[in-house]
Enzyme design. Structure first.
Site, PDB file in Angstrom:
ATOM      1  N   ASP A  48     -89.194 -15.865 127.294  1.00 45.55           N
ATOM      2  CA  ASP A  48     -88.421 -14.997 126.788  1.00 45.55           C
ATOM      3  C   ASP A  48     -89.022 -13.830 127.752  1.00 45.55           C
ATOM      4  O   ASP A  48     -89.774 -14.107 128.813  1.00 45.55           O
ATOM      5  CB  ASP A  48     -88.546 -14.518 125.295  1.00 45.55           C
ATOM      6  CG  ASP A  48     -87.307 -13.972 125.012  1.00 45.55           C
ATOM      7  OD1 ASP A  48     -86.654 -12.918 125.202  1.00 45.55           O
ATOM      8  OD2 ASP A  48     -86.510 -14.637 124.166  1.00 45.55           O
ATOM      9  N   HIS A  82     -86.541  -7.950 123.595  1.00 43.66           N
ATOM     10  CA  HIS A  82     -85.913  -9.039 123.226  1.00 43.66           C
ATOM     11  C   HIS A  82     -86.665 -10.232 122.790  1.00 43.66           C
ATOM     12  O   HIS A  82     -86.527 -10.900 121.734  1.00 43.66           O
ATOM     13  CB  HIS A  82     -85.245  -9.770 124.461  1.00 43.66           C
ATOM     14  CG  HIS A  82     -84.111 -10.898 124.093  1.00 43.66           C
ATOM     15  ND1 HIS A  82     -84.385 -12.021 124.121  1.00 43.66           N
ATOM     16  CD2 HIS A  82     -82.901 -10.767 123.581  1.00 43.66           C
ATOM     17  CE1 HIS A  82     -83.423 -12.886 123.793  1.00 43.66           C
ATOM     18  NE2 HIS A  82     -82.330 -12.177 123.655  1.00 43.66           N
ATOM     19  N   ASN A 178     -73.353 -15.993 123.816  1.00 41.74           N
ATOM     20  CA  ASN A 178     -72.396 -15.194 123.155  1.00 41.74           C
ATOM     21  C   ASN A 178     -71.230 -15.007 123.848  1.00 41.74           C
ATOM     22  O   ASN A 178     -70.667 -13.889 124.070  1.00 41.74           O
ATOM     23  CB  ASN A 178     -73.173 -13.957 123.054  1.00 41.74           C
ATOM     24  CG  ASN A 178     -74.584 -13.999 122.612  1.00 41.74           C
ATOM     25  OD1 ASN A 178     -74.803 -15.102 121.621  1.00 41.74           O
ATOM     26  ND2 ASN A 178     -75.696 -13.261 122.845  1.00 41.74           N
ATOM     27  N   SER A 239     -79.335 -15.672 120.286  1.00 36.67           N
ATOM     28  CA  SER A 239     -80.675 -15.455 120.660  1.00 36.67           C
ATOM     29  C   SER A 239     -81.429 -15.275 119.534  1.00 36.67           C
ATOM     30  O   SER A 239     -82.695 -15.630 119.232  1.00 36.67           O
ATOM     31  CB  SER A 239     -80.855 -14.167 121.501  1.00 36.67           C
ATOM     32  OG  SER A 239     -80.713 -14.317 123.045  1.00 36.67           O
TER      33      SER A 239
END
Length: 250
Positions: A48, A82, A178, A239
């Site tokens: 990530d 994130h 998404n 996520s």
């Protein structure tokens, strides 16, 4: 990158925050914790933006040495937030701090694939997966790799790297995307990858979640509370769903 669809930052919230984490109830986490809370010999690798390992929420949490696939040499830094949010969902230790994660006793390995310019390049993802494959082989270590990211393009080189990791026993879990529809995304749609769609508190499909034949499972992904640099945040997206599955796998 499939990022955060909705973000509400809580810099200094009051009191314990566990009761706001509805996802644990929906996945029957408390019953599972009566049997296991993870194990130190099962690593959760967070591929990530990095992980803020110095966050107060992670005091006492077990980490293993991270890896920076960008070449910048900052595996334990998260310039975006994130990755920290994702790591908290997957494997924060629920005994301490103000929130919890799924796999309390499984160590977190930060694997940074976003550079300082905010770019996630395919070459970084390939390097990250090859590193995990080598790590698993050399140290005979069980690893769950969470990839809360993705895109539309198919890469044979990335697929080869995923196959290499899987061949060494690495479990690869990825966010479905998404896009509000049946848009296919990679790495979620590669064979061998666990593709995670997002669900609501009512166990229905979250409206933003990409869905399709390639999805393996759904998990909570709407307004999920977790650690975030300098505080805590609610975020929505596949996520956030993927690390629930990564923690359960660990």
């Amino acid at each position: 990158q499939r990022g955060v669809g909705e973000l509400e930052i809580l810099v200094e919230p009051e009191g314990d925050l566990y009761d706001r984490q509805w996802g644990f109830t929906n996945i029957n986490a408390e019953a599972a914790w009566d049997l296991t809370v993870g194990a130190p010999d099962v690593i959760v690798a967070i591929i990530d933006t990095g992980v803020d390992v110095g966050h107060s929420e992670f005091l006492g949490k077990m980490f293993v040495d991270g890896y920076d696939a960008t070449g910048e040499g900052m595996p334990d830094v998260d310039l975006n937030g994130h990755g920290t949010h994702v790591a908290g969902i997957a494997a924060d230790d629920g005994r301490t701090g103000r929130v919890g994660g799924v796999a309390w006793d499984s160590p977190i390995m930060p694997v940074r694939v976003m550079n300082s310019a905010g770019e996630i390049l395919t070459e970084y993802l390939i390097d990250a997966l090859e590193y995990l494959a080598l790590y698993a082989a050399v140290f005979e270590q069980r690893i769950v790799a969470n990839m809360s990211l993705g895109g539309r393009g198919y890469s044979y080189a990335l697929k080869d790297a995923i196959d290499l990791a899987i061949s060494q026993g690495v479990v690869v879990i990825a966010a479905a995307g998404n896009e509000y529809n049946r848009s296919i995304a990679y790495p979620a749609a590669y064979n061998g990858v666990v593709s995670v769609a997002a669900s609501t508190p009512r166990n229905e499909r979250a409206d933003f979640s990409s869905t399709g034949w390639w999805n393996s499972v759904a998990a909570p992904g709407e307004r999920i509370l977790s650690a975030y640099p300098d505080g805590y945040a609610y975020a929505s997206g596949t996520s956030m769903a993927a690390p629930f599955v990564s923690g359960a796998a660990a």
